[in-house]
Design a protein around this motif. Structure first.
Motif, PDB file in Angstrom:
ATOM      1  N   GLY A  12      71.659  -2.969   5.765  1.00 40.70           N
ATOM      2  CA  GLY A  12      71.988  -2.341   4.281  1.00 40.70           C
ATOM      3  C   GLY A  12      70.738  -1.574   4.163  1.00 40.70           C
TER       4      GLY A  12
ATOM      5  N   ASN B  58      71.549   1.978  -8.581  1.00 37.45           N
ATOM      6  CA  ASN B  58      71.738   0.345  -7.746  1.00 37.45           C
ATOM      7  C   ASN B  58      72.460  -0.578  -8.404  1.00 37.45           C
ATOM      8  OD1 ASN B  58      69.894  -0.703  -9.117  1.00 37.45           O
ATOM      9  ND2 ASN B  58      68.172   0.388  -8.177  1.00 37.45           N
ATOM     10  N   ARG B  59      72.725  -1.609  -7.742  1.00 38.17           N
ATOM     11  CA  ARG B  59      73.483  -2.595  -8.439  1.00 38.17           C
ATOM     12  C   ARG B  59      72.353  -3.777  -8.432  1.00 38.17           C
ATOM     13  NH1 ARG B  59      78.227  -0.607  -5.802  1.00 38.17           N
ATOM     14  NH2 ARG B  59      79.593  -0.207  -7.211  1.00 38.17           N
TER      15      ARG B  59
ATOM     16  N   ASN C   9      67.163  -6.032  -2.211  1.00 39.69           N
ATOM     17  CA  ASN C   9      68.274  -6.296  -1.248  1.00 39.69           C
ATOM     18  C   ASN C   9      69.405  -5.339  -0.894  1.00 39.69           C
ATOM     19  OD1 ASN C   9      67.199  -8.506  -1.396  1.00 39.69           O
ATOM     20  ND2 ASN C   9      68.865 -10.147  -2.196  1.00 39.69           N
TER      21      ASN C   9
ATOM     22  N   ARG D 141      70.912  -2.683  -2.592  1.00 39.59           N
ATOM     23  CA  ARG D 141      72.279  -2.801  -3.330  1.00 39.59           C
ATOM     24  C   ARG D 141      72.167  -1.134  -3.988  1.00 39.59           C
ATOM     25  NH1 ARG D 141      71.944  -7.890  -7.210  1.00 39.59           N
ATOM     26  NH2 ARG D 141      69.706  -7.553  -6.911  1.00 39.59           N
TER      27      ARG D 141
ATOM     28  N   THR E  42      64.962  -0.819  -4.279  1.00 43.15           N
ATOM     29  CA  THR E  42      66.215  -1.150  -3.729  1.00 43.15           C
ATOM     30  C   THR E  42      66.307  -1.699  -2.308  1.00 43.15           C
ATOM     31  OG1 THR E  42      67.271   0.496  -5.358  1.00 43.15           O
ATOM     32  CG2 THR E  42      68.697  -0.439  -3.707  1.00 43.15           C
TER      33      THR E  42
ATOM     34  N   THR F 154      70.167   0.782 -13.209  1.00 44.58           N
ATOM     35  CA  THR F 154      70.973  -0.273 -12.363  1.00 44.58           C
ATOM     36  C   THR F 154      72.010  -0.827 -13.256  1.00 44.58           C
ATOM     37  OG1 THR F 154      68.747  -0.999 -11.541  1.00 44.58           O
ATOM     38  CG2 THR F 154      70.319  -2.661 -11.947  1.00 44.58           C
TER      39      THR F 154
ATOM     40  N   GLN G 222      74.642  -3.957 -12.985  1.00 42.55           N
ATOM     41  CA  GLN G 222      75.025  -5.142 -11.978  1.00 42.55           C
ATOM     42  C   GLN G 222      75.797  -6.255 -12.837  1.00 42.55           C
ATOM     43  OE1 GLN G 222      71.903  -7.331 -10.272  1.00 42.55           O
ATOM     44  NE2 GLN G 222      70.396  -6.543 -11.894  1.00 42.55           N
TER      45      GLN G 222
END
Lengths: 370, 195
Positions: free
Chosen positions: A73, A97-98, A102, A104, A140, B172, B174
């Motif tokens: 990743g 990012n999410r 990690n 994301r 990220t 972000t 999520q």
């Protein structure tokens, strides 16, 4: 920036008044034509060689299929044949990012190329990138929560650090002309061929594994020593200080680092290491201690590591009782040195890897004459 | 103009049409009691743990004079920490027409619903996250005939949802790993036509 027939189609579309997004060429080579300075610097960086490390490859080979995908990743986010690691688009076409950890990362390959200025160009659509300038982009990938000892916390360390409070981001130090010095004046020049002069950032992303690591790490620590003679021994207090206000020392992949305190004695017979030799049980180390059920283990199958690093701008004092003479010769002076090796030899040996040809770096030293 | 602002403007405009419809009420009440089927268009506002406005429609079936079943689909929009949120909901309620006249009825209601909720990062090209939230709803409402088969309906509901929280900040977006409960109040007005 655009290749052959694609360029023709671009101009055709422009003439028809419906300019499309340029083709999402993801290779660094397609950027290098207009941004040669940045491309050269990136080629020297660990970002563009994120899969080259034999240590990484050995660890990845021992990981489960799911964990390999997890590694990839960040280590192969570029995903362009012939180019490895993180590339131009990884940062310049990142949309968000999410989660700041990690890997994301969310790439927006159909969107504009983000830059600090967002200047218009015929080569690609452009937009100013707040995400590009933020530590969230770096975090990220540079914030990892497991598995095992794969815990890397530079972003969360930075988030709580004095540097974050004063507005210094990752790029402030790691993209500075003088690595680790956010106050250093930046090089000026065109960001793209034929463009106006601007304050440039260094895309070498100097870190502890870069060939210029000594420039960065030389600013990272200081030592102070206090010695009290005590009969046949010397009571030695060494204070180690992390001069880095942004994150711990060491940070990142601490499980792979060897950072230790060495105390040397100068006598009439020469120099002797009194504390900090590899087999010394009193050895003071700052890298993570990786174990499984109390026994040394590989990070691929370990319990959560014991963190021994110095926090951002933090200090730690250790006390050692050392002999006042060596081989009958009285100690004339003591020198404490904080030493760094990018790969812990014990980890490399456990993985069946040859010793790292890169020698240790001395981050800080202090001498006390007796 | 953002979508939820457009809906906020459209809602009072739709409500302003209702008095003229009421004047057109016929002597048979227009309520069409005994007609088992009605279709309606509805506008809703919900607020509480988050706030959204929405438009939708419903199918009303009356198998018994005291019982009405309503199947609905609604689409909501709003913002969440500067991010665009849109929810798409389907569900059903049971109404008990306990108080009822020739051209009006008051009822308590009980229902359940499922919502597919999306949040789009405020950053252009940023992430989009989604989750399915399941909810229950209780409330009360009333309906009155406007004549010619048309009827006006209004109801207030307390909603409880179970789902993963959305976390949106700066760059972000999520969903949090742990489930959470949400409480909301909702006001719905609808224009129905009975067949």
């Amino acid at each position: 920036m655009l290749e052959g027939s694609a360029r023709g189609l671009w101009w055709l579309a422009l003439g028809l008044g419906c300019a499309p997004a340029p083709p999402a060429s993801r290779g660094n080579a397609s950027c290098a034509g207009c941004h040669p300075t940045q491309a050269r610097a990136l080629a020297s960086s660990r970002h563009s060689r994120a899969t080259e490390s034999d240590l990484f490859r050995a660890l990845r080979a021992r990981a489960s299929t799911a964990d390999r995908a997890f590694c990839d990743g960040c280590h192969t986010v570029h995903d362009v044949p012939g180019e490895e690691g993180a590339g131009c688009v990884t940062c310049h076409q990142a949309g968000g990012n999410r989660g700041v950890s990690n890997a994301r990362l969310v790439l927006d390959l159909q969107g504009p190329v983000r830059g600090p200025f967002g200047s218009a160009t015929s080569a690609h659509r452009s937009a100013p990138g707040d995400f590009l300038r933020s530590a969230d982009l770096c975090g990220t990938c540079h914030e990892v929560q497991g598995p095992g000892a794969f815990v890397e916390t530079p972003y969360s360390e930075w988030s709580a650090s004095p540097a974050a409070q004063s507005g210094i981001t990752c790029a402030g130090c790691h993209m500075a002309r003088s690595p680790g010095d956010p106050e250093a004046p930046r090089e000026r020049g065109p960001a793209a061929v034929g463009g106006p002069d601007r304050a440039l950032t260094d895309h070498a992303f100097v870190g502890p594994e870069h060939q210029r690591a000594a420039e960065l790490l030389g600013r990272s620590a200081s030592l102070a020593m206090h010695v009290v003679p005590n009969g046949a021994t010397l009571r030695v207090e060494v204070t180690m200080t992390n001069r880095n206000t942004a994150h711990a020392l060491p940070s990142g992949a601490r499980f792979a680092r060897e950072l230790w305190l060495e105390v040397r004695a100068l006598t009439d017979q020469g120099t002797t290491v009194l504390a900090g030799a590899p087999e010394d049980p009193r050895r003071v180390e700052l890298g993570d201690r990786v174990t499984r059920n109390g026994l040394p283990a590989l990070p691929t199958a370990s319990d959560p590591p014991e963190v021994r690093a110095l926090p951002a701008a933090g200090s730690r004092t250790v006390t050692l009782e050392l002999p006042a003479s060596v081989g009958g010769s009285p100690v004339r002076a003591l020198t404490a040195v904080l030493r760094f090796r990018r790969n812990d030899p014990r980890l490399r040996q456990a993985l069946g890897l040859p010793p790292d040809p890169t020698g240790p770096l001395d981050l800080a030293a202090v001498t006390h004459a007796l | 103009m953002t979508p939820h602002r457009a809906l906020l403007l459209a809602l009072p405009a739709a409500l302003s049409l209702l008095p003229s419809l009421a004047r057109a009420q016929t002597r048979d009440g227009g309520w069409r009691q005994g007609h088992p089927l009605a279709l309606g268009a509805r506008a809703s506002v919900r607020a509480g743990d988050y706030a959204l406005v929405g438009l939708g429609g419903h199918l009303r079936v009356q198998p018994h004079r005291l019982v009405t079943l309503e199947l609905f689909a609604d689409h909501f929009v709003g913002t969440l920490n500067d991010a665009l949120r849109h929810d798409h909901e389907v569900g059903g309620i049971v109404q008990l027409n306990v108080l009822r006249g020739d051209s009006w009825a008051l009822y308590p209601l009980l229902g359940a619903c499922a919502t597919l909720a999306f949040v789009h990062s405020p950053q252009s090209g940023g992430p989009t996250v989604n989750d399915i939230h399941f909810g229950v709803r209780v409330g009360a409402g009333g309906q009155v005939s406007l004549g010619r088969g048309f009827g006006l309906q209004a109801q207030v509901e307390a909603l409880g949802y179970l789902g993963h929280p959305f976390q949106v900040y700066r760059f972000t977006a999520q969903t949090a790993p742990d489930l959470a409960l949400y409480g909301l109040g909702q006001l719905t007005t609808a224009l129905n036509y009975s067949f």
